[in-house]
Design an enzyme around this catalytic site. Structure first.
Site, PDB file in Angstrom:
ATOM      1  N   HIS A 139     -11.143   9.294   7.754  1.00  0.00           N
ATOM      2  CA  HIS A 139     -10.895   7.855   7.861  1.00  0.00           C
ATOM      3  C   HIS A 139     -10.265   7.445   9.182  1.00  0.00           C
ATOM      4  CE1 HIS A 139      -9.955   3.847   6.389  1.00  0.00           C
ATOM      5  NE2 HIS A 139      -8.670   4.033   6.595  1.00  0.00           N
ATOM      6  N   GLU A 161       0.853  -1.197   0.000  1.00  0.00           N
ATOM      7  CA  GLU A 161       0.000   0.000   0.000  1.00  0.00           C
ATOM      8  C   GLU A 161       0.883   1.239   0.000  1.00  0.00           C
ATOM      9  OE1 GLU A 161      -2.883  -0.272   3.179  1.00  0.00           O
ATOM     10  OE2 GLU A 161      -3.523  -2.239   2.533  1.00  0.00           O
ATOM     11  N   ARG A 220      -0.796   8.722   1.949  1.00  0.00           N
ATOM     12  CA  ARG A 220      -2.185   9.173   1.861  1.00  0.00           C
ATOM     13  C   ARG A 220      -2.405  10.672   1.905  1.00  0.00           C
ATOM     14  NH1 ARG A 220      -5.245   4.793   5.478  1.00  0.00           N
ATOM     15  NH2 ARG A 220      -4.582   3.189   4.047  1.00  0.00           N
ATOM     16  N   HIS A 223      -9.004   9.244   3.861  1.00  0.00           N
ATOM     17  CA  HIS A 223      -8.647   8.189   2.904  1.00  0.00           C
ATOM     18  C   HIS A 223      -8.926   8.726   1.511  1.00  0.00           C
ATOM     19  CE1 HIS A 223      -8.205   4.407   0.867  1.00  0.00           C
ATOM     20  NE2 HIS A 223      -7.807   3.847   1.999  1.00  0.00           N
ATOM     21  N   ARG A 253      -0.383   8.545   9.376  1.00  0.00           N
ATOM     22  CA  ARG A 253      -0.230   7.104   9.580  1.00  0.00           C
ATOM     23  C   ARG A 253       0.105   6.393   8.275  1.00  0.00           C
ATOM     24  NH1 ARG A 253      -4.250   2.595   9.278  1.00  0.00           N
ATOM     25  NH2 ARG A 253      -5.505   4.190   8.305  1.00  0.00           N
TER      26      ARG A 253
END
Ligand code: FAD
Ligand code: SIN
Length: 524
Positions: A349, A113, A288, A241, A384
């Protein structure tokens, strides 16, 4: 009614349940959840859980990726702890029955990811959270020392305040004796006395209008600790997100996992053009914060409500095999992801900040622990890394359990705590007073405290929230307690904390981006 348990656990996600399973060999455990055991952020996790398990990977790479994503303010000691303790906790999950996908050779089938330099995400198809949640539920239901109280809503944690002492600010002497809890079935408020309490109440996504979080994510634990004068930090770092399925009629928004971009899906504007190369060399797989901001910029510049995620160039059978849940969901909305582009937009998110805890998951309030999304350990810093939250929750639940088991016998139940007093309260005249305010909080947070912030927007949010705060406290004082009014109070409290801490950060870093201070402050 008064209940007494050695360990009181508020929350039945991965953090609460894994703690409960470990604490239960030392004493009796009560685990509370406000609706069903299943309904938790954990259940909805798709992509997976990050841990170094493959021979081509190593701790240093996972540590480095986490630090880079965190944009300079991760706590290095915490990052090393989580990364190094992760493989043992993956083993624990497997022992509790969690089934991670394997390849033909029997090795873990690892996904990649955004922000990860290696394939290291263990997963169960695209429904990893549901697999974890179901396995843990089975284990806690079978445990003789764990009693489950579903549909039980924790209203406040109990401290010296409930013995008549006035506590106006944080001190080192505050102690937690348990919680007042509303039984949704009987409407009675019970006193739960405990020797040790764990808050594992998850995130705050539901304080935003558009979120991937289930509706239970109203930041209750954080609000309770804040009201009890415990320390809460880093609340400005809200992760949006990048790719929630665009469907304004659906709340929460359905997530399109980042693993799909790891698999090769490409972000495109509504006219079918790729755009991520303008923002970052890692393109669609940049961390992100960068991807969400890029999408936000493209949508604002073009006046579009969404962008597209294109996975049509990949083998249709492989796509269906890896993402069966997403395939089915999109098909039910008339989108065949093997042929059609998927409309996506960012949604609130994950909360990187929360209740401040030390390496043992202990809070600034004695006898009180916190772990999972409600806690701020220092792992995530300003942003994160994908799939680092499930692993953080299970590592810190382990640390909390070890520490709590070693100290629990130092404490007694505080029998002087009085029963809940609801004298002078009545049912609120009209539910609309609550439901409309909930919508207003969501609109304030989404419009003024979103991906891109400014002094003016934050000030406006602060002033609007202040009005709602006064109205709601007034209503709360004279109302019979209900889950609805408590949740409203809690989203106002956490909204206030996000805004206040965002106003204090006079720089742009990680998830906190403000047009008034676009640079990072290097003097920190
Ligand atoms: P939760 O799982 O949210 O559990 C909270 C519990 O607290 C619930 O049982 C709730 O009922 C209870 N509770 C709350 N308030 C009260 C109250 N007042 N009284 C009683 N009970 C209360 N992370 C990853 O690492 N990998 C992923 O792939 C991933 N995908 C995600 C996908 C989605 C759609 C979402 C929403 C999140 C995802 N995350 C992922 C984040 C991750 O799922 C969460 O951070 C994590 O599951 C939080 O676990 P938790 O145990 O802290 O809280
Ligand atoms: C996802 O599957 O994209 C979510 C992963 C995460 O939130 O860590």
């Amino acid at each position: 009614m008064t209940h007494k348990f050695d360990f009181l656990v508020i929350g039945s996600g991965i953090a609460g349940m894994s703690f409960a399973l470990k604490a239960a060999d030392k004493g009796r455990v009560a685990i509370l959840c406000k609706t069903t055991l299943e309904e938790a952020n954990t259940f909805y996790a798709q992509g997976g859980i990050a841990s170094v398990t493959a021979p081509f990977d190593d701790f240093e790479k996972h540590i480095k990726d986490t630090l880079i994503a965190g944009d300079g303010i991760c706590d290095q000691e915490v990052v090393e702890k989580v990364v190094k303790e992760a493989p043992a906790q993956i083993e624990e999950l497997i022992n509790w029955g969690v089934d991670f996908d394997k390849d033909d050779k029997g090795n873990f089938d690892l996904h990649k990811e955004g922000g990860h330099s290696e394939f290291r995400i263990l997963h169960h198809k695209d429904t990893t959270g549901a697999e974890i949640q179901k396995s843990l539920i089975q284990s806690i239901k079978n445990h003789p020392n764990i009693k489950v109280f579903d549909h039980h809503f924790a209203i406040e944690i109990l401290t010296q305040h409930h013995l008549g002492e006035t506590i106006t600010k944080h001190t080192e002497n505050i102690e937690c004796y348990g919680a007042y809890v509303l039984s949704e079935r009987t409407r009675n408020i019970h006193t739960f006395l405990s020797k040790v309490t764990l808050i594992a109440t998850g995130g705050i996504g539901s304080s935003y209008q558009t979120t991937t979080n289930p509706l239970v994510a109203t930041g209750d634990g954080i609000a309770m600790v804040y009201r009890a004068k415990g320390l809460v930090k880093d609340m400005e770092f809200i992760q949006f997100h990048p790719t929630a399925l665009y469907n304004p009629k659906e709340r929460p928004s359905f997530l399109i996992t980042e693993a799909m971009r790891g698999y090769g899906a490409i972000l495109k504007t509504m006219n079918g053009k790729e755009f991520m190369q303008k923002y970052d060399e890692r393109k669609s797989l940049a961390p992100r914060d960068i991807v969400a901001r890029a999408i936000d910029t493209e949508m604002k510049n073009r006046g579009d409500d969404y962008v597209y995620l294109d996975v049509t160039h990949k083998d249709p059978e492989e796509t269906k095999k890896h993402f069966p849940n997403i395939y089915e969901k999109c098909l039910s909305e008339g989108i065949d992801i093997t042929k059609d582009y998927i409309p996506v937009a960012p949604a609130a998110h994950y909360l990187c900040g929360g209740i401040a805890v030390d390496l043992n998951a202990h809070t600034s309030i004695n006898r009180l622990y916190a772990c999972g999304e409600c806690a701020c350990t220092g792992l995530h810093g300003a942003n994160r890394l994908a799939s680092n939250s499930l692993i953080e929750a299970v590592v810190y639940a382990d640390s909390a359990a070890k520490h709590a088991k070693a100290t629990v016998n130092n404490y007694n139940f505080n029998e002087r705590i009085p029963a809940w007093n609801d004298e002078g309260t009545s049912l609120p005249e009209e539910m609309v007073l609550i439901t409309q305010s909930v919508k207003e909080v969501g609109a304030i947070m989404s419009n003024y405290v979103g991906i891109v912030r400014s002094n003016l927007r934050l000030k406006r949010a602060f002033d609007r929230l202040e009005i709602l705060y006064q109205e709601t406290e007034n209503l709360f004082q004279r109302s019979i307690v209900s889950r609805d009014i408590c949740e409203l109070r809690n989203i106002i409290n956490v909204g206030y904390l996000v805004i206040k801490q965002a106003m204090e950060r006079k720089e742009s870093r990680g998830l906190h981006y403000t047009i008034d201070y676009p640079e990072k402050n290097h003097l920190r």
